[in-house]
Design a protein around this motif. Structure first.
Motif, PDB file in Angstrom:
ATOM      1  N   GLY A 119       8.664 -31.503 -22.628  1.00 16.60           N
ATOM      2  CA  GLY A 119       7.807 -32.629 -22.265  1.00 16.60           C
ATOM      3  C   GLY A 119       8.125 -33.120 -20.864  1.00 16.60           C
ATOM      4  N   VAL A 120       9.419 -33.290 -20.600  1.00 21.47           N
ATOM      5  CA  VAL A 120       9.840 -33.803 -19.291  1.00 21.47           C
ATOM      6  C   VAL A 120       9.509 -32.794 -18.189  1.00 21.47           C
ATOM      7  CG1 VAL A 120      11.841 -34.461 -17.930  1.00 21.47           C
ATOM      8  CG2 VAL A 120      11.631 -35.259 -20.286  1.00 21.47           C
ATOM      9  N   LEU A 121       9.762 -31.512 -18.474  1.00 23.68           N
ATOM     10  CA  LEU A 121       9.442 -30.481 -17.477  1.00 23.68           C
ATOM     11  C   LEU A 121       7.946 -30.487 -17.152  1.00 23.68           C
ATOM     12  CD1 LEU A 121      11.541 -27.344 -18.545  1.00 23.68           C
ATOM     13  CD2 LEU A 121      11.842 -28.811 -16.542  1.00 23.68           C
ATOM     14  N   SER A 122       7.094 -30.626 -18.204  1.00 29.29           N
ATOM     15  CA  SER A 122       5.654 -30.665 -17.974  1.00 29.29           C
ATOM     16  C   SER A 122       5.290 -31.851 -17.093  1.00 29.29           C
ATOM     17  CB  SER A 122       4.880 -30.788 -19.285  1.00 29.29           C
ATOM     18  OG  SER A 122       5.318 -29.852 -20.209  1.00 29.29           O
ATOM     19  N   SER A 123       5.950 -32.994 -17.347  1.00 28.24           N
ATOM     20  CA  SER A 123       5.634 -34.188 -16.570  1.00 28.24           C
ATOM     21  C   SER A 123       5.958 -33.979 -15.099  1.00 28.24           C
ATOM     22  CB  SER A 123       6.418 -35.387 -17.092  1.00 28.24           C
ATOM     23  OG  SER A 123       6.210 -35.528 -18.463  1.00 28.24           O
ATOM     24  N   ILE A 124       7.151 -33.439 -14.842  1.00 28.22           N
ATOM     25  CA  ILE A 124       7.548 -33.237 -13.444  1.00 28.22           C
ATOM     26  C   ILE A 124       6.634 -32.218 -12.771  1.00 28.22           C
ATOM     27  CG2 ILE A 124       9.423 -32.487 -11.918  1.00 28.22           C
ATOM     28  CD1 ILE A 124      11.368 -33.369 -14.162  1.00 28.22           C
ATOM     29  N   GLY A 125       6.473 -31.073 -13.444  1.00 28.84           N
ATOM     30  CA  GLY A 125       5.630 -30.020 -12.883  1.00 28.84           C
ATOM     31  C   GLY A 125       4.204 -30.504 -12.689  1.00 28.84           C
ATOM     32  N   GLY A 126       3.692 -31.209 -13.712  1.00 26.92           N
ATOM     33  CA  GLY A 126       2.318 -31.702 -13.651  1.00 26.92           C
ATOM     34  C   GLY A 126       2.115 -32.641 -12.487  1.00 26.92           C
ATOM     35  N   TYR A 127       3.084 -33.517 -12.261  1.00 30.32           N
ATOM     36  CA  TYR A 127       2.941 -34.470 -11.162  1.00 30.32           C
ATOM     37  C   TYR A 127       2.772 -33.739  -9.838  1.00 30.32           C
ATOM     38  CZ  TYR A 127       3.699 -38.133  -7.822  1.00 30.32           C
ATOM     39  OH  TYR A 127       3.530 -38.987  -6.781  1.00 30.32           O
ATOM     40  N   TYR A 128       3.635 -32.770  -9.587  1.00 29.67           N
ATOM     41  CA  TYR A 128       3.562 -32.093  -8.289  1.00 29.67           C
ATOM     42  C   TYR A 128       2.312 -31.226  -8.174  1.00 29.67           C
ATOM     43  CZ  TYR A 128       7.936 -34.136  -7.051  1.00 29.67           C
ATOM     44  OH  TYR A 128       8.880 -35.065  -6.736  1.00 29.67           O
ATOM     45  N   LEU A 129       1.887 -30.641  -9.293  1.00 30.31           N
ATOM     46  CA  LEU A 129       0.637 -29.864  -9.274  1.00 30.31           C
ATOM     47  C   LEU A 129      -0.541 -30.774  -8.903  1.00 30.31           C
ATOM     48  CD1 LEU A 129      -0.839 -27.164  -9.912  1.00 30.31           C
ATOM     49  CD2 LEU A 129      -1.180 -28.031 -12.230  1.00 30.31           C
ATOM     50  N   ALA A 130      -0.556 -31.973  -9.506  1.00 29.16           N
ATOM     51  CA  ALA A 130      -1.652 -32.911  -9.255  1.00 29.16           C
ATOM     52  C   ALA A 130      -1.634 -33.364  -7.797  1.00 29.16           C
ATOM     53  CB  ALA A 130      -1.559 -34.101 -10.189  1.00 29.16           C
ATOM     54  N   VAL A 131      -0.445 -33.609  -7.269  1.00 26.35           N
ATOM     55  CA  VAL A 131      -0.358 -34.041  -5.883  1.00 26.35           C
ATOM     56  C   VAL A 131      -0.853 -32.929  -4.961  1.00 26.35           C
ATOM     57  CG1 VAL A 131       1.264 -34.601  -4.036  1.00 26.35           C
ATOM     58  CG2 VAL A 131       1.494 -35.683  -6.278  1.00 26.35           C
ATOM     59  N   TRP A 132      -0.453 -31.715  -5.303  1.00 29.77           N
ATOM     60  CA  TRP A 132      -0.832 -30.557  -4.476  1.00 29.77           C
ATOM     61  C   TRP A 132      -2.350 -30.356  -4.465  1.00 29.77           C
ATOM     62  CZ3 TRP A 132      -1.559 -25.085  -6.274  1.00 29.77           C
ATOM     63  CH2 TRP A 132      -1.721 -24.214  -5.190  1.00 29.77           C
ATOM     64  N   LEU A 133      -2.973 -30.454  -5.666  1.00 25.69           N
ATOM     65  CA  LEU A 133      -4.412 -30.212  -5.762  1.00 25.69           C
ATOM     66  C   LEU A 133      -5.235 -31.471  -5.531  1.00 25.69           C
ATOM     67  CD1 LEU A 133      -4.570 -27.982  -8.981  1.00 25.69           C
ATOM     68  CD2 LEU A 133      -5.014 -27.249  -6.638  1.00 25.69           C
ATOM     69  N   ASP A 134      -4.574 -32.639  -5.515  1.00 28.61           N
ATOM     70  CA  ASP A 134      -5.252 -33.922  -5.437  1.00 28.61           C
ATOM     71  C   ASP A 134      -6.210 -34.100  -6.617  1.00 28.61           C
ATOM     72  OD1 ASP A 134      -5.978 -36.379  -4.595  1.00 28.61           O
ATOM     73  OD2 ASP A 134      -7.431 -35.674  -3.099  1.00 28.61           O
ATOM     74  N   GLY A 135      -5.666 -33.971  -7.836  1.00 32.25           N
ATOM     75  CA  GLY A 135      -6.490 -34.144  -9.031  1.00 32.25           C
ATOM     76  C   GLY A 135      -5.811 -35.081 -10.020  1.00 32.25           C
ATOM     77  N   SER A 136      -6.324 -35.081 -11.252  1.00 32.30           N
ATOM     78  CA  SER A 136      -5.784 -35.967 -12.276  1.00 32.30           C
ATOM     79  C   SER A 136      -4.367 -35.554 -12.683  1.00 32.30           C
ATOM     80  CB  SER A 136      -6.692 -35.948 -13.506  1.00 32.30           C
ATOM     81  OG  SER A 136      -5.948 -36.156 -14.683  1.00 32.30           O
ATOM     82  N   ILE A 137      -3.461 -36.529 -12.682  1.00 38.46           N
ATOM     83  CA  ILE A 137      -2.070 -36.225 -13.042  1.00 38.46           C
ATOM     84  C   ILE A 137      -1.969 -35.824 -14.510  1.00 38.46           C
ATOM     85  CG2 ILE A 137       0.260 -37.157 -13.221  1.00 38.46           C
ATOM     86  CD1 ILE A 137      -0.469 -39.009 -10.891  1.00 38.46           C
ATOM     87  N   ALA A 138      -2.672 -36.579 -15.356  1.00 37.66           N
ATOM     88  CA  ALA A 138      -2.592 -36.285 -16.792  1.00 37.66           C
ATOM     89  C   ALA A 138      -3.131 -34.888 -17.088  1.00 37.66           C
ATOM     90  CB  ALA A 138      -3.362 -37.330 -17.582  1.00 37.66           C
ATOM     91  N   GLY A 139      -4.240 -34.545 -16.441  1.00 38.52           N
ATOM     92  CA  GLY A 139      -4.806 -33.215 -16.616  1.00 38.52           C
ATOM     93  C   GLY A 139      -3.817 -32.141 -16.202  1.00 38.52           C
ATOM     94  N   ALA A 140      -3.135 -32.401 -15.088  1.00 39.56           N
ATOM     95  CA  ALA A 140      -2.173 -31.423 -14.584  1.00 39.56           C
ATOM     96  C   ALA A 140      -0.977 -31.297 -15.536  1.00 39.56           C
ATOM     97  CB  ALA A 140      -1.707 -31.828 -13.196  1.00 39.56           C
ATOM     98  N   ILE A 141      -0.554 -32.416 -16.102  1.00 37.50           N
ATOM     99  CA  ILE A 141       0.570 -32.355 -17.046  1.00 37.50           C
ATOM    100  C   ILE A 141       0.196 -31.495 -18.252  1.00 37.50           C
ATOM    101  CG2 ILE A 141       2.011 -33.701 -18.626  1.00 37.50           C
ATOM    102  CD1 ILE A 141       1.919 -35.979 -16.621  1.00 37.50           C
ATOM    103  N   ALA A 142      -1.028 -31.698 -18.751  1.00 36.30           N
ATOM    104  CA  ALA A 142      -1.477 -30.888 -19.887  1.00 36.30           C
ATOM    105  C   ALA A 142      -1.534 -29.413 -19.500  1.00 36.30           C
ATOM    106  CB  ALA A 142      -2.848 -31.358 -20.373  1.00 36.30           C
ATOM    107  N   THR A 143      -2.012 -29.166 -18.281  1.00 35.66           N
ATOM    108  CA  THR A 143      -2.089 -27.784 -17.816  1.00 35.66           C
ATOM    109  C   THR A 143      -0.707 -27.131 -17.815  1.00 35.66           C
ATOM    110  OG1 THR A 143      -3.879 -28.482 -16.378  1.00 35.66           O
ATOM    111  CG2 THR A 143      -2.943 -26.317 -15.955  1.00 35.66           C
TER     112      THR A 143
END
Lengths: 291, 431
Positions: free
Chosen positions: A239-263
């Motif tokens: 869960g924590v890894l997804s949160s960290i990874g998701g945050y940076y993915l969202a910042v990189w793509l400039d999209g929804s953080i929650a969506g990126a965490i799920a991804t």
């Protein structure tokens, strides 16, 4: 506190809570009931909002907790009393409640500080903006951070104190009821906990992505270990890894953080499904070839 | 009220489009969804519905506009991938099906939301309205969209109509279908494609999140009114069409309202009415029937005990205290008196203060119950070869249920025997 850190921390706390409960859900074959609850609490949230006039209240948690239990009850009721098959019972119940929630939001659009997008994927990006400031003017940090922290502590306490009962009713309900543990009681207790956690996570990740946090990390952990305590710990980790990874993915793509965490949580599941040393497809194949 | 009349007159061509379109969408989804319901795969429909979101975004990115064909193609692809993945995870790992569904549903939806937000921030002006796929907007159906979706809906209906027998057979008895040489895998493939197609066009009206409702809720509601599959499909499509029309109307009168949730509320209300009030399978009907049966069983059991007590002293009309009955079979005393009073009202029992005894009618009704009980015990021991000490429980149930026709056949088959396996006399007629 810096913005990135507070978002990542909040997301991590939320996903750890969800991951812990998710372990129980998937082992009890209740994953879709968890999904249903996360949708169905919406009208509870809106009504509690209308009654109390604010977002941060015990009313909200209570209201949603009640609706969550009500959902569980309704699913069972249609199944047992009307003999409706379980899958249809779940589908009919949660879509109905969710629809009511969305309509309520539209009807009271002026009065309720919620919108449809927020319902779907939350507003975790705004977490750092809503801070608690003491009367002395000291900034104590984002409010969501405290809320998700408290919810995590409550969940940890719940699992720690009732561990044996939860464990037995999950793995051997027949034995549990034979030694006098009420399976129904603990069933509803877990569903109550899921409802509360869903509500608390609602603002940050929205109704549907909570489901990803409930199911994906727990399912990933389940593919690695046969030890339940280990599974709980690993689920939190994923869960924590997804949160960290998701945050940076969202910042990189400039999209929804929650969506990126799920991804990311889905990606982690995919990786583990293939590479897990115990239940991974790759090693299973090698073992099969070696034989 | 005026708005309703104006809407129903269909004078505005726009209204005609929207109303016709949403009815077609919801009715065809209801029909295809009925098969997912019968296959007990309702939640798979939910998974597909969520999983088409990334496909729609993908279609948009590829085409650069909201070209319906591109969107449908994209949605079709990811919808299919999600199904294949659910199947793969369930069969290849130890993850159970419900977990796999939840996982795929939420992860695909997450990917979809991520893509949607990225597109929204990309500054492409034609993206506006893409988020209507989330909650649906029947009113946004116009012109060319409508034609595309109508064609798809017609294709759906034609295929369902052509393969109706095959689909139903698969839903009810897959093994039989296989044994008579039907290409089960291929038919399943067609059905799944239809579901994906139905989802793809249905989300126009209700949106991704609530799509599952228009797939399964009409079928679930229809199931309560009939046992005939053709009637069930007809009802499901009518329920679907009605909710679609209501949704179009709401979309017309209150453009700021999302259509999907309203359609779902309408269809759910229909479903709840069916769950409770449908005459045979509904909760209330079932409850009434059960309590009636319970009453009959209680009545007949009390009569039976009075009869059995009568057998002991060869006089069936002796009046007795309730306690004597309780000594034979435990009853709460107050409940017993209620039963006795009811029987007295119906003329089966005569009462003198606190003493109760059978009337002539009571005796013959009791005698029939006792006769069936003993005949059944004999039948089970002779024909089913069940040990005499194991037959009582079963006879205890059947004695209240056997019809006169079956009773007669039982007597004939056994040749009007004199005694049951426990050597108790079997009473006939007016002996």
């Amino acid at each position: 506190m810096n913005n990135d850190l507070s978002i990542i921390l909040t997301a991590s706390l939320v996903s750890a809570s969800c991951a812990l409960l998710g372990c129980f859900l998937i082992l009890r074959k209740m994953a879709m009931v968890g999904d249903a609850i996360s949708h169905a609490v919406l009208p509870g949230i809106v009504i509690a909002f209308l009654v109390s006039g604010s977002r941060d209240s015990v009313t909200m948690l209570l209201g949603a907790g009640i609706i969550g239990m009500f959902t569980t009850f309704l699913i069972e009721f249609f199944h047992k009393k009307a003999r409706l098959q379980t899958d249809a019972s779940i589908g009919v119940t949660f879509t109905w409640l969710f629809a009511i929630g969305v309509v309520l939001i539209s009807l009271f659009a002026g009065k309720v500080d919620l919108d449809q997008d927020c319902v779907l994927y939350g507003e975790i990006a705004y977490v750092p903006l809503d801070v608690i400031i003491t009367q002395g003017g000291i900034n104590l940090g984002p409010k969501a951070l405290y809320v998700s922290g408290i919810i995590l502590i409550v969940n940890l306490l719940f699992i720690f104190l009732a561990y044996r009962k939860l464990f037995l009713t999950t793995f051997d309900p027949a034995f549990a009821s034979a030694i006098g543990i009420s399976t129904a009681l603990w069933h509803y207790a877990i569903m109550g906990a899921v409802s509360m956690t869903t509500v608390a996570s609602f603002e940050s990740v929205g109704a549907i992505l909570v489901v990803a946090l409930l199911i994906a990390p727990a399912a990933t952990a389940y593919l690695i270990t046969d030890n339940f305590k280990m599974m709980l710990a690993l689920a939190c980790l994923f869960g924590v890894l997804s949160s960290i990874g998701g945050y940076y993915l969202a910042v990189w793509l400039d999209g929804s953080i929650a969506g990126a965490i799920a991804t990311i949580s889905g990606l982690l599941f995919g990786l583990v499904m293939i590479l897990s040393p115990t239940h991974g497809l790759f090693f299973k194949k090698i073992k099969a070839v070696a034989h | 009220m005026n708005a309703l009349l104006e809407f129903l007159s269909f004078s505005d061509p726009n209204i005609r489009y929207v109303a016709f379109g949403s009815v077609l969408l919801t009715a065809s989804s209801a029909i295809v969804g009925a098969f997912t319901f019968l296959n007990k795969k309702s939640l798979v429909g939910d998974a597909i519905a969520h999983a088409v979101l990334p496909g729609i975004c993908l279609g948009f990115i590829m085409a650069g506009t909201k070209n319906p064909v591109a969107l449908i193609a994209g949605a079709f692809i990811t919808g299919w991938i999600s199904l294949v993945l659910v199947e793969f995870i369930t069969s290849k790992t130890r993850i159970k099906e419900d977990t796999a569904i939840g996982l795929i549903l939420s992860v695909f939806f997450g990917i979809g939301i991520l893509m949607l937000t990225v597109i929204q921030k990309s500054g492409n002006a034609s993206q506006s309205g893409l988020d209507h796929f989330l909650f649906g907007k029947a009113a946004s159906l116009v012109g060319s969209d409508l034609i595309t979706f109508s064609i798809v809906a017609v294709i759906l209906l034609v295929i369902v109509f052509a393969l109706f027998k095959e689909f139903s057979l698969l839903a009810f008895d897959k093994d039989y279908a296989r044994s008579i040489g039907l290409p089960v895998k291929r038919i399943e493939l067609v059905l799944t494609s239809l579901i994906v197609l139905a989802v793809v066009i249905g989300i126009q009206a209700v949106g991704v999140v609530l799509m599952a409702a228009i797939l399964i809720t009409p079928a679930a509601a229809a199931r309560f009114w009939t046992d005939k599959i053709s009637v069930m499909f007809l009802l499901a499509s009518l329920f679907g069409a009605f909710s679609g029309l209501s949704g179009a109307f709401i979309s017309y009168t209150a453009p700021s309202m999302p259509t999907g949730p309203w359609i779902v509320i309408v269809i759910s209300t229909l479903a709840f009415i069916s769950f409770f009030f449908a005459p045979n399978r509904g909760i209330i009907g079932r409850f009434i029937r059960q309590s009636r049966i319970r009453k009959t069983i209680n009545d007949e059991n009390v009569l039976k005990i009075l009869y059995q007590l009568g057998e002991e002293n060869r006089n069936f009309f002796i009046q007795r205290l309730p306690d004597e009955i309780i000594r034979r079979r435990f009853y709460d005393k107050r409940a017993l008196v209620t039963i006795l009073k009811r029987l007295a009202r119906q003329g089966y029992i005569e009462r003198t203060r606190n003493l109760w005894g059978l009337t002539e009618e009571g005796k013959s009704r009791a005698q029939r119950v006792v006769k069936i009980h003993r005949l059944w015990e004999l039948y089970l021991t002779t024909y089913m070869h069940i040990a005499p000490d194991h037959v009582h429980e079963d006879a205890e149930t059947i004695e209240h249920l056997l019809t006169p026709e079956l009773e007669e056949r039982l007597e004939q088959q056994l040749g009007y025997p004199k005694v049951d396996p426990h050597k108790s006399e079997i009473p006939y007629g007016n002996t």
